[in-house]
Enzyme design. Structure first.
Site, PDB file in Angstrom:
ATOM      1  N   CYS A 130       0.843  -1.204   0.000  1.00 16.87           N
ATOM      2  CA  CYS A 130       0.000   0.000   0.000  1.00 16.87           C
ATOM      3  C   CYS A 130       0.880   1.257   0.000  1.00 16.87           C
ATOM      4  CB  CYS A 130      -0.958  -0.038   1.194  1.00 16.87           C
ATOM      5  SG  CYS A 130      -2.347   1.119   1.035  1.00 16.87           S
ATOM      6  N   HIS A 252      -3.551  -5.494  -0.419  1.00 18.67           N
ATOM      7  CA  HIS A 252      -3.167  -6.075   0.867  1.00 18.67           C
ATOM      8  C   HIS A 252      -3.329  -7.600   0.856  1.00 18.67           C
ATOM      9  CE1 HIS A 252      -2.809  -2.377   3.343  1.00 18.67           C
ATOM     10  NE2 HIS A 252      -3.652  -1.889   2.456  1.00 18.67           N
ATOM     11  N   GLU A 254      -1.985  -9.683   2.782  1.00 13.92           N
ATOM     12  CA  GLU A 254      -2.030 -10.194   4.164  1.00 13.92           C
ATOM     13  C   GLU A 254      -3.432 -10.157   4.753  1.00 13.92           C
ATOM     14  OE1 GLU A 254      -1.907  -5.800   4.838  1.00 13.92           O
ATOM     15  OE2 GLU A 254      -1.063  -7.199   3.372  1.00 13.92           O
TER      16      GLU A 254
END
Length: 426
Positions: A130, A252, A254
């Protein structure tokens, strides 16, 4: 045993984000990032967002990897924001819509840009998620959209092709499509989840800014339907097994997990972290190996003088490359020392040699410069005669000197010439 592990595991620096809690500042890093770094065999070292930390980064050595992720918008003055064409009214509306992100944190900018440039200089593995991907692009001379909705979407009439990149009410569960570019790391990581005809996955993102002009050294890995670059990497600095990893992901991975579960949407989601840590481990081994190399002898006055002449020669050459100006007659003799050293240096990698060739193509009066390089054969004959009269001790000292200078030159040239190639657009 734990103490032993703490000494041998690679150290990955992660800069915290500052927030306010009960009228006091607190620093935090998302736990998903930390969990993944630990699970793949590295130690996360949190760099606090504290005034003056950007001057203390050497205290965090050794650095085997840098992961940058959360934070506010980057200071627009760092990436040619005046070219956005946004009116004062539009900028005010952006600040109103994205209050938590538009509060610029210049200290965090300074810390993270310093770390990003350090990684680029030393080839330290770097993963940007990001904001971290935006920091990487800006550090390499790229630019950003100050606001995707105000700038990028103007290209589409009546909102056709627009993508929701930020859903305040649905942070973790929000998804949008990205198209993965073939034969990139992202393609290999998600290969088993991609439909061959579409090459698409659905990703989680939370941002109102993004890459506008991608820095020259990078190659895109994924695009959103509105054309926004969602991932990029440096192919010349990507080989995790050799400790090379320079990459930015706008989305993202994760956080791409099933609702009410820790299971990932796709098996490839954690791959960026896995390969990043693999690179950090390899980089640590390489760093430890180079630190164990026996240091050369101390330079005496004569050798130090020769070293300064060579450094001066490289400096003149660099100025020629960056300015594009011809060579002043008074500088020709000073360039010869650097040219001779480069021609006789066998420590240059194939990649470095290619970059040198690229740089040579940008120099005016290149033919005269190449002519000087060809004189090296004549100099070699003279050098052999001189060395034939030297003692074993003198020859040993000379070999140690050139071995040390070869290592230094190889590292410094790789960094400087790569930066120059990026600046001149090669």
């Amino acid at each position: 045993m734990a103490a032993d592990l703490s000494m041998i595991l690679p150290r990955v620096l992660i800069v915290s984000r500052r927030s306010v809690r009960k009228n006091k500042f607190v620093d935090f890093v998302g736990e998903y990032h930390l969990d993944l770094i630990v699970s793949y065999g590295a130690v996360p070292v949190i760099v606090p967002r504290v005034t003056g930390v950007h001057m203390l980064l050497s205290s965090f050595e050794p650095i085997h990897g840098v992961l940058l992720c959360e934070g506010e918008d980057i200071d627009p003055s760092l990436y040619e924001a005046e070219a956005s064409g946004l009116s004062p009214e539009e900028l005010e509306e952006i600040r109103r819509l994205h209050v938590s992100d538009t509060a610029i944190d210049r200290e965090k900018d300074s810390i993270e840009l310093s770390l990003a440039k350090l990684c680029l200089e030393r080839n330290i593995p770097y993963l940007g998620i990001c904001r971290g991907s935006q920091v990487l692009n800006v550090a390499c001379g790229g630019t950003l959209y100050q606001d995707i909705g105000k700038e990028l979407w103007k290209k589409f009439s009546e909102g056709l092709g627009t993508v929701v990149h930020m859903d305040y009410d649905n942070y973790d569960d929000h998804r949008h499509v990205v198209k993965v570019v073939e034969n990139t790391p992202l393609h290999y990581w998600f290969k088993n989840s991609l439909e061959e005809a579409k090459m698409e996955i659905r990703v989680n993102s939370y941002h109102h800014q993004g890459v506008k002009r991608l820095a020259q050294r990078f190659v895109p890995m994924a695009f959103a339907p509105d054309g926004l670059i969602e991932g990029f990497y440096d192919p010349d600095a990507y080989n995790p097994e050799e400790g090379k990893f320079i990459m930015g992901l706008q989305f993202h991975p994760e956080r791409m997990r099933h609702q009410d579960s820790e299971d990932f949407d796709y098996p490839g989601c954690p791959s960026a972290y896995q390969e990043f840590v693999k690179a950090a481990i390899a980089y640590q081994k390489k760093l430890n190996s180079s630190n164990c190399v026996q240091k050369g002898p101390r330079l005496d006055q004569e050798m130090e003088k020769k070293r300064q002449i060579i450094v001066r020669s490289f400096s003149i050459a660099k100025n020629m490359y960056t300015t594009g100006r011809g060579m002043a007659p008074t500088k020709e003799s000073e360039l010869e020392a650097g040219a001779e050293f480069l021609e006789s240096n066998t420590a240059l990698s194939l990649q470095q040699e290619n970059r040198l060739k690229q740089m040579g193509a940008t120099v005016r009066n290149a033919s005269s410069y190449i002519g000087k390089l060809k004189k090296n054969e004549e100099r070699e004959m003279i050098a052999r005669k001189v060395m034939g009269k030297m003692s074993v001790e003198q020859l040993s000292d000379l070999m140690s000197f050139y071995h040390m200078m070869g290592q230094i030159c190889s590292e410094v040239l790789d960094r400087k010439l790569h930066d120059i190639v990026t600046e001149v657009g090669f």
